[in-house]
Scaffold this motif. Structure first.
Motif, short mmCIF file in Angstrom:
data_model
loop_
_atom_site.label_atom_id
_atom_site.label_comp_id
_atom_site.label_asym_id
_atom_site.label_seq_id
_atom_site.Cartn_x
_atom_site.Cartn_y
_atom_site.Cartn_z
N LEU A 1 47.83 -48.32 5.35
CA LEU A 1 48.75 -48.34 6.48
C LEU A 1 49.45 -47.00 6.66
O LEU A 1 49.72 -46.56 7.78
CB LEU A 1 49.79 -49.44 6.28
CG LEU A 1 49.29 -50.89 6.41
CD1 LEU A 1 50.40 -51.87 6.03
CD2 LEU A 1 48.81 -51.16 7.84
N ALA A 2 49.73 -46.34 5.55
CA ALA A 2 50.46 -45.07 5.61
C ALA A 2 49.59 -43.89 6.02
O ALA A 2 50.02 -43.03 6.79
CB ALA A 2 51.12 -44.78 4.27
N GLY B 1 46.66 -51.53 0.30
CA GLY B 1 47.08 -51.83 1.66
C GLY B 1 48.17 -50.89 2.15
O GLY B 1 48.12 -50.41 3.29
N ILE B 2 49.15 -50.61 1.31
CA ILE B 2 50.23 -49.70 1.70
C ILE B 2 49.67 -48.31 1.98
O ILE B 2 50.05 -47.65 2.96
CB ILE B 2 51.30 -49.64 0.60
CG1 ILE B 2 52.03 -50.99 0.50
CG2 ILE B 2 52.31 -48.52 0.87
CD1 ILE B 2 52.94 -51.09 -0.70
N SER C 1 52.96 -47.17 -3.01
CA SER C 1 51.58 -47.55 -3.34
C SER C 1 51.27 -47.23 -4.80
O SER C 1 50.69 -48.04 -5.53
CB SER C 1 50.60 -46.81 -2.42
OG SER C 1 49.27 -46.95 -2.85
N GLY D 1 45.76 -44.18 6.34
CA GLY D 1 44.42 -44.48 6.81
C GLY D 1 43.33 -44.10 5.82
O GLY D 1 43.54 -44.06 4.61
#
Length: 305
Positions: free
Chosen positions: A98-99, A94-95, A42, A101
């Motif tokens: 997803l990783a 986004g990464i 990220s 929250g």
């Protein structure tokens, strides 16, 4: 469009200086986990976004001062650079989401805002270097996680201080300067080295209880190896960055200043390694340090500045 043009636009190899921020933060915060590699990815996306955004914002200045850069050279369009920066920013956010929250986004969102704010508004103001330093400090905290910011604060401040000096020096890499500017950067490098060394010594003494115990453990093979993992990267940082800055003090012309700035960017890698090792994350420190020779080699083909 040539792939090399995109690589030059985002200074792709310079992103090797980014994962170490996250690993140093994770080491300080004791937050190593499955999310750590994703947070490093990220951060790389956000770094590349910042580079593309930098060239988008500076396209008119670069046309006069750095016509070989991809946008003024006609290799990529300004619209493409802005779109790429936006896409990479979305990927970075986004990464992180997803990783980790919402807890991850609590740090990633301010980091993103700082990257965009620096490039689109703050860069050419007196607040520019401080904004860039803040971005690097936040990148370290990015690795620590929202719940472990305090333990990672010293590492974040250290990376921020180094970045402040390098960014301030970079403002004169086109025009040149008097000797005071690179001399100030050299003093900052010495200060960072001293701060990291003193902090590491204090932490080791506090952990073992007495300096005699530390001395005895240092006689063992493991003790020597761990000491090397802590001190060798710090020595590489000091010599690689300091040598280039000394040359800039002696001859504060654009070419030498550019070399000093480049050395400062690459020097973040051994500094990050030393910070991780000082927290006992020796494997991570070795992993970060392994990127240093590769980054130096690639910097000869694609300038990190």
């Amino acid at each position: 469009m040539e792939p090399r043009s995109v690589i030059q636009l985002v200074r792709a190899p310079a992103a090797l200086s980014v994962p170490g921020d996250v690993l140093a933060g994770a080491a300080a915060g004791r937050t190593f986990g499955a999310a750590t590699p994703a947070l490093a990815a990220s951060s790389c996306c956000l770094y590349w976004a910042g580079m593309a955004l930098n060239d988008y914002a500076d396209r008119d200045i670069d046309a006069a001062e750095r016509p070989a850069r991809p946008i003024p050279a006609g290799q990529v369009s300004a619209r493409f650079a802005l779109g790429l920066a936006s896409g990479l920013t979305a990927a970075g956010l986004g990464i992180a989401a997803l990783a980790g929250g919402r807890r991850a986004l609590a740090v990633t969102a301010p980091l993103t805002a700082t990257v965009w704010g620096y490039n689109l508004g703050l860069k050419n103001t007196p607040a520019g270097p401080a904004a860039m330093a803040t971005a690097r400090a936040l990148d370290v905290l990015h690795g620590a996680g929202a719940g472990r910011l305090r333990p990672a604060a010293p590492a974040a401040v250290t990376m921020g201080a180094h970045t402040l000096a390098v960014t301030t020096l970079s403002r004169a890499e086109v025009t040149g300067s008097d000797r005071r500017l690179p001399a100030t950067a050299l003093a900052a490098t010495a200060g960072v080295t001293a701060a990291v060394g003193i902090t590491d010594t204090t932490r080791r003494t506090d952990t073992t209880g007495t300096t005699n115990t530390t001395a005895r453990s240092g006689r063992t093979a493991r003790g020597f190896l761990r000491a090397a993992c802590r001190l060798a990267p710090l020595a590489v940082y000091t010599t690689s960055v300091g040598r280039a800055q000394i040359q800039a003090v002696l001859r504060p012309e654009p070419r030498q200043l550019q070399r000093a700035v480049g050395a400062g960017i690459l020097g973040m890698i051994p500094l990050q390694s030393s910070l991780a090792a000082s927290r006992g994350a020796y494997r991570s420190a070795a992993t970060v340090m392994a990127a240093f020779p590769l980054a130096r080699r690639l910097s000869r083909k694609v300038s990190p500045t």
